[in-house]
Every structure is written in structure tokens, then in C-alpha cells.
Design a protein around this motif. Structure first.
Motif, mmCIF file in Angstrom:
data_model
loop_
_atom_site.group_PDB
_atom_site.id
_atom_site.type_symbol
_atom_site.label_atom_id
_atom_site.label_comp_id
_atom_site.label_asym_id
_atom_site.label_seq_id
_atom_site.Cartn_x
_atom_site.Cartn_y
_atom_site.Cartn_z
ATOM 1 N N GLY A 8 3.907 -10.499 0.331
ATOM 2 C CA GLY A 8 3.504 -11.644 -0.659
ATOM 3 C C GLY A 8 2.127 -11.103 -1.001
ATOM 4 O O GLY A 8 1.423 -10.318 -0.249
ATOM 5 N N GLY A 9 1.787 -11.662 -2.258
ATOM 6 C CA GLY A 9 0.255 -11.413 -2.784
ATOM 7 C C GLY A 9 0.132 -12.128 -3.931
ATOM 8 O O GLY A 9 0.932 -12.794 -4.652
ATOM 9 N N LEU A 10 -0.970 -11.626 -4.829
ATOM 10 C CA LEU A 10 -1.241 -12.093 -6.147
ATOM 11 C C LEU A 10 -1.077 -11.014 -7.158
ATOM 12 O O LEU A 10 -1.515 -9.860 -7.036
ATOM 13 N N VAL A 11 -0.187 -11.402 -7.967
ATOM 14 C CA VAL A 11 0.029 -10.302 -9.168
ATOM 15 C C VAL A 11 0.052 -10.961 -10.566
ATOM 16 O O VAL A 11 0.000 -12.116 -10.392
ATOM 17 N N GLN A 12 -0.019 -10.081 -11.349
ATOM 18 C CA GLN A 12 0.102 -10.705 -12.638
ATOM 19 C C GLN A 12 1.411 -10.863 -13.259
ATOM 20 O O GLN A 12 2.318 -10.010 -12.701
ATOM 21 N N PRO A 13 1.568 -11.586 -14.212
ATOM 22 C CA PRO A 13 3.149 -11.800 -15.005
ATOM 23 C C PRO A 13 3.484 -10.426 -15.348
ATOM 24 O O PRO A 13 2.647 -9.506 -15.957
ATOM 25 N N GLY A 14 4.652 -9.977 -15.158
ATOM 26 C CA GLY A 14 5.410 -8.779 -15.408
ATOM 27 C C GLY A 14 5.234 -7.681 -14.268
ATOM 28 O O GLY A 14 6.134 -6.837 -14.490
ATOM 29 N N GLU A 15 4.583 -8.009 -13.346
ATOM 30 C CA GLU A 15 4.336 -7.001 -12.204
ATOM 31 C C GLU A 15 5.399 -7.209 -11.374
ATOM 32 O O GLU A 15 6.438 -8.188 -11.360
ATOM 33 N N SER A 16 5.372 -6.422 -10.146
ATOM 34 C CA SER A 16 6.550 -6.494 -9.200
ATOM 35 C C SER A 16 5.775 -6.608 -7.808
ATOM 36 O O SER A 16 4.803 -6.316 -7.637
ATOM 37 N N LEU A 17 6.734 -6.989 -6.982
ATOM 38 C CA LEU A 17 6.316 -7.202 -5.701
ATOM 39 C C LEU A 17 7.785 -6.976 -4.523
ATOM 40 O O LEU A 17 8.686 -7.194 -5.139
ATOM 41 N N ARG A 18 7.351 -6.287 -3.611
ATOM 42 C CA ARG A 18 8.591 -6.236 -2.698
ATOM 43 C C ARG A 18 8.484 -6.899 -1.215
ATOM 44 O O ARG A 18 7.297 -6.547 -0.475
ATOM 45 N N LEU A 19 9.184 -7.965 -1.387
ATOM 46 C CA LEU A 19 9.151 -8.646 0.187
ATOM 47 C C LEU A 19 10.043 -8.062 1.251
ATOM 48 O O LEU A 19 11.019 -7.457 1.061
ATOM 49 N N SER A 20 9.607 -8.065 2.621
ATOM 50 C CA SER A 20 10.109 -7.734 3.560
ATOM 51 C C SER A 20 10.556 -8.670 4.619
ATOM 52 O O SER A 20 9.364 -9.637 4.877
ATOM 53 N N CYS A 21 11.526 -8.504 5.211
ATOM 54 C CA CYS A 21 11.891 -9.458 6.294
ATOM 55 C C CYS A 21 12.371 -8.463 7.623
ATOM 56 O O CYS A 21 13.408 -8.087 7.397
ATOM 57 N N GLN A 22 11.593 -8.719 8.506
ATOM 58 C CA GLN A 22 11.516 -7.747 9.678
ATOM 59 C C GLN A 22 12.350 -8.374 10.720
ATOM 60 O O GLN A 22 11.691 -9.547 11.234
ATOM 61 N N ALA A 23 13.373 -7.891 11.562
ATOM 62 C CA ALA A 23 13.961 -8.567 12.358
ATOM 63 C C ALA A 23 13.161 -8.128 13.959
ATOM 64 O O ALA A 23 12.945 -6.751 13.820
ATOM 65 N N SER A 24 13.119 -8.931 14.948
ATOM 66 C CA SER A 24 12.469 -8.627 16.055
ATOM 67 C C SER A 24 13.386 -8.714 17.247
ATOM 68 O O SER A 24 13.962 -9.794 17.348
ATOM 69 N N GLU A 25 13.824 -7.547 17.911
ATOM 70 C CA GLU A 25 14.617 -7.579 18.971
ATOM 71 C C GLU A 25 16.230 -7.859 18.806
ATOM 72 O O GLU A 25 16.999 -8.195 19.590
ATOM 73 N N PHE A 26 16.702 -7.588 17.661
ATOM 74 C CA PHE A 26 17.955 -7.601 17.336
ATOM 75 C C PHE A 26 18.292 -7.119 15.806
ATOM 76 O O PHE A 26 17.185 -6.640 15.120
#
Length: 123
Positions: A8-26
């Protein structure tokens, strides 16, 4: 089962972000991962889900055409690529795992939740 959401973060309209979800131990091999978000002062809402077992995906109308859910080959991480972000996308984003491998839009279907990551879209 531990999930770690990030990106997550602060971006301006029209920009992109890539969220990640990392599994721990599975791995997510037989499960589904869903992304939900909670805008300020509002209820948690569904964004997208993907079954690592079947490959099927499900998107909220607000996400179709702009967001893409995917996973890595090791099935230890899920991603939410968000393009064309809008101010109304501002929210805390959560990832969650459904061990029944549905791609449900209903939060209570999901068994495990990560902590949220804040996305702010503002000029």
C-alpha cells in the motif's frame, strides 16, 4: 496460518499499485485468496478473489478492467495489481484465505485474514 499484506501507499489518481499477500509456513495450493477493502467510515467490501486450486477468479464490478488478481508459481503469494486508481479506491486492503477454495464475495467465508495495508489515492 499467517498472512502478510503489503504494497500500500499514497498515489495520485490514475497511477498503479501492486499489493502482495504472502503466506507464512504454508502454501495456497488448495485454497482461495480474496482481497477485500474497507474505505474510511464504511463496511468491508469485496474486491477480488482467486482459487489457486481451480484458477477461477471473481471481481467486484468496481475492480473489473482495472484490477488483476494473480499468484506466484510457488503458490506462496497472491497479488492485486491495481491500475487506473481512483480516489474512491482509498481504503485499507486486506487479503484473506478460504480453505474451501471458493471465490466468494462474502467475508465470513474466509478463514484467515492478514493485517491491512493502506492505499490512499489523492492528488
Amino acid at each position: 496460518v499467517q498472512l502478510q499484506a503489503s504494497g500500500g501507499g499514497l498515489v495520485q489518481p490514475g497511477e498503479s499499485l501492486r499489493l502482495s499477500c504472502q503466506a507464512s509456513e504454508f502454501t495456497f495450493s488448495r485454497y482461495s485468496v480474496g482481497w477485500f477493502r474497507q474505505p474510511p467510515g464504511k463496511d468491508r467490501e469485496f474486491v477480488a478473489a482467486m482459487s489457486f486450486w481451480t484458477g477461477r477468479t471473481n471481481y467486484a464490478d468496481s475492480a473489473k478492467g482495472r484490477f488483476t488478481i494473480s499468484g506466484n508459481n510457488a503458490k506462496t503469494a497472491a497479488f492485486l495489481q491495481m491500475d487506473g486508481l481512483k480516489p474512491e479506491d482509498t481504503a485499507v486492503y486486506y487479503c484473506a484465505v478460504d480453505t474451501a477454495s471458493s471465490i466468494s464475495r462474502i467475508p465470513r467465508q474466509y478463514d484467515y485474514w492478514g493485517q491491512g495495508t493502506l492505499v490512499t489515492v489523492s492528488s
